[in-house]
Design an enzyme around this catalytic site. Structure first.
Site, PDB file in Angstrom:
ATOM      1  N   LYS A   1       1.007  -1.329  -0.064  1.00  0.00           N
ATOM      2  CA  LYS A   1       0.005  -0.093  -0.186  1.00  0.00           C
ATOM      3  C   LYS A   1       0.838   1.323  -0.061  1.00  0.00           C
ATOM      4  O   LYS A   1       0.783   2.136  -0.881  1.00  0.00           O
ATOM      5  CB  LYS A   1      -0.957   0.047   1.238  1.00  0.00           C
ATOM      6  CG  LYS A   1      -1.784  -1.010   1.251  1.00  0.00           C
ATOM      7  CD  LYS A   1      -2.821  -1.014   2.624  1.00  0.00           C
ATOM      8  CE  LYS A   1      -2.052  -0.956   4.068  1.00  0.00           C
ATOM      9  NZ  LYS A   1      -1.450  -2.235   4.191  1.00  0.00           N
TER      10      LYS A   1
ATOM     11  N   ARG B   1      -9.983   0.762   8.491  1.00  0.00           N
ATOM     12  CA  ARG B   1      -9.477  -0.729   8.740  1.00  0.00           C
ATOM     13  C   ARG B   1     -10.631  -1.515   9.379  1.00  0.00           C
ATOM     14  O   ARG B   1     -10.214  -2.756   9.574  1.00  0.00           O
ATOM     15  CB  ARG B   1      -8.136  -0.604   9.588  1.00  0.00           C
ATOM     16  CG  ARG B   1      -7.038  -0.994   8.937  1.00  0.00           C
ATOM     17  CD  ARG B   1      -6.032  -0.903  10.039  1.00  0.00           C
ATOM     18  NE  ARG B   1      -4.656  -1.411   9.926  1.00  0.00           N
ATOM     19  CZ  ARG B   1      -3.671  -0.912   9.166  1.00  0.00           C
ATOM     20  NH1 ARG B   1      -3.688   0.215   8.537  1.00  0.00           N
ATOM     21  NH2 ARG B   1      -2.655  -1.544   8.910  1.00  0.00           N
TER      22      ARG B   1
ATOM     23  N   ARG C   1      11.789  -5.598   4.433  1.00  0.00           N
ATOM     24  CA  ARG C   1      11.713  -3.897   4.123  1.00  0.00           C
ATOM     25  C   ARG C   1      12.923  -3.384   5.186  1.00  0.00           C
ATOM     26  O   ARG C   1      13.165  -3.826   6.137  1.00  0.00           O
ATOM     27  CB  ARG C   1      10.094  -3.776   4.771  1.00  0.00           C
ATOM     28  CG  ARG C   1      10.082  -2.229   4.823  1.00  0.00           C
ATOM     29  CD  ARG C   1       8.717  -1.788   4.890  1.00  0.00           C
ATOM     30  NE  ARG C   1       7.685  -2.402   5.969  1.00  0.00           N
ATOM     31  CZ  ARG C   1       6.485  -2.404   6.140  1.00  0.00           C
ATOM     32  NH1 ARG C   1       5.808  -1.765   5.432  1.00  0.00           N
ATOM     33  NH2 ARG C   1       5.930  -3.160   7.115  1.00  0.00           N
TER      34      ARG C   1
ATOM     35  N   ARG D   1      11.474  -1.686  10.678  1.00  0.00           N
ATOM     36  CA  ARG D   1      10.305  -1.217  11.628  1.00  0.00           C
ATOM     37  C   ARG D   1      10.011  -1.924  12.715  1.00  0.00           C
ATOM     38  O   ARG D   1      10.320  -2.982  12.782  1.00  0.00           O
ATOM     39  CB  ARG D   1       9.043  -1.149  10.625  1.00  0.00           C
ATOM     40  CG  ARG D   1       8.647   0.418  10.704  1.00  0.00           C
ATOM     41  CD  ARG D   1       7.674   0.274   9.432  1.00  0.00           C
ATOM     42  NE  ARG D   1       6.203  -0.405   9.822  1.00  0.00           N
ATOM     43  CZ  ARG D   1       5.074  -0.267   9.344  1.00  0.00           C
ATOM     44  NH1 ARG D   1       5.012   0.125   8.001  1.00  0.00           N
ATOM     45  NH2 ARG D   1       4.063  -1.081   9.550  1.00  0.00           N
TER      46      ARG D   1
END
Ligand code: AP5
Length: 222
Positions: A13, A88, A127, A160
């Protein structure tokens, strides 16, 4: 143009949001990014938010909805925006409808980026993000030019905090429980578009772009 991007954690996204927002010159509103900025402020609210985001749980609706409503009143949203990661759950979708009705506006496109589960963990574990400017990379699929460093500001890239295997699985389980009712909500309105998210980054962007341009052409002809 007002767009919502839905999809699993790690489904791409944020990556697609950036491309769409650059292309159509609209602001990118990511609730995850808003929360990550809030957490840095070190307030009581920061600690409350972090107790949810740190474990992959959803931040309670009253906090989330009021932050989104506040963001949508900013001047840069007048001609459109892209919401990434909001709504969400059904309550958030209904709250967004109320916010839009108050402004006499509507959501034009809802995209679901559909990625097979087996690809998600690989995407999230690879990531890397910049702690300074929030630019995001992937070690295999979207590597920075200088390994381990942000192309934009040169800062050392990090994982993250919520990109750990168990938290990823918890985020996926929550996504599966809360998203189905939202899909039905937008399908009924006739604005939901499902996109196959297992291709390359540019390939997915082309699919999104094609749908936006096709619908816009149709509207312009009316
Ligand atoms: P949030 O930041 O929204 O996280 P998420 O939904 O889990 O999504 P991600 O950011 O992990 O993934 P993405 O889909 O953006 O994928 P990306 O483009 O980075 O939310 C974080 C937390 O905040 C939540 O867990 C919750 O606690 C809270 N929160 C947020 N919104 C909330 C709300 N509305 N209500 C309540 N709580 C909320 O891509 C992933 C990786 O894959 C990257 O490395 C990328 O380079 C790579 N990649 C992308 N596309 C491709 C491709 N096509 N091929 C190969 N690799 C690709």
């Amino acid at each position: 143009m007002r767009i919502i991007l839905l999809g699993t954690p790690g489904g791409g996204k944020g990556t697609q949001a950036k491309l769409i927002c650059d292309h159509f010159a609209i602001p990118h509103i990511s609730t995850g990014a808003i929360f990550r900025e809030k957490v840095k402020e070190g307030t009581a609210l920061s600690r409350e938010i972090s107790s949810y985001t740190g474990t992959g749980q959803l931040v309670p609706d009253p906090i989330t909805i009021s932050l989104v409503e506040e963001r949508l009143t900013k001047d840069d949203c007048k001609n459109g925006f892209l919401l990434d990661g909001f709504p969400r759950d059904k309550k958030q979708a209904e709250a967004l409808d109320r916010i839009m009705n108050k402004k006499n506006k509507q959501i034009d496109f809802v995209f679901l980026i559909d990625v097979p589960k087996e690809m998600i963990v690989d995407r999230i574990l690879g990531r890397r993000v910049c702690p300074k400017c929030a630019e995001s990379y992937h070690i295999k699929y979207n590597p920075p030019k200088a390994p381990g460093h942000c192309d934009v500001c040169g800062t050392a890239l990090i994982h993250r905090a919520d990109d750990q295997e168990q938290i990823i699985l918890d985020r996926l389980a929550i996504y599966n429980q809360t998203t189905q009712p939202i899909l039905e909500f937008y399908e009924t309105k006739g604005i939901l578009h499902k996109i196959k998210g297992d291709g390359g980054i540019q390939e997915i962007f082309s699919q999104l772009n094609e749908i936006i341009e096709k619908v816009q052409k149709k509207l312009n002809r009316k």
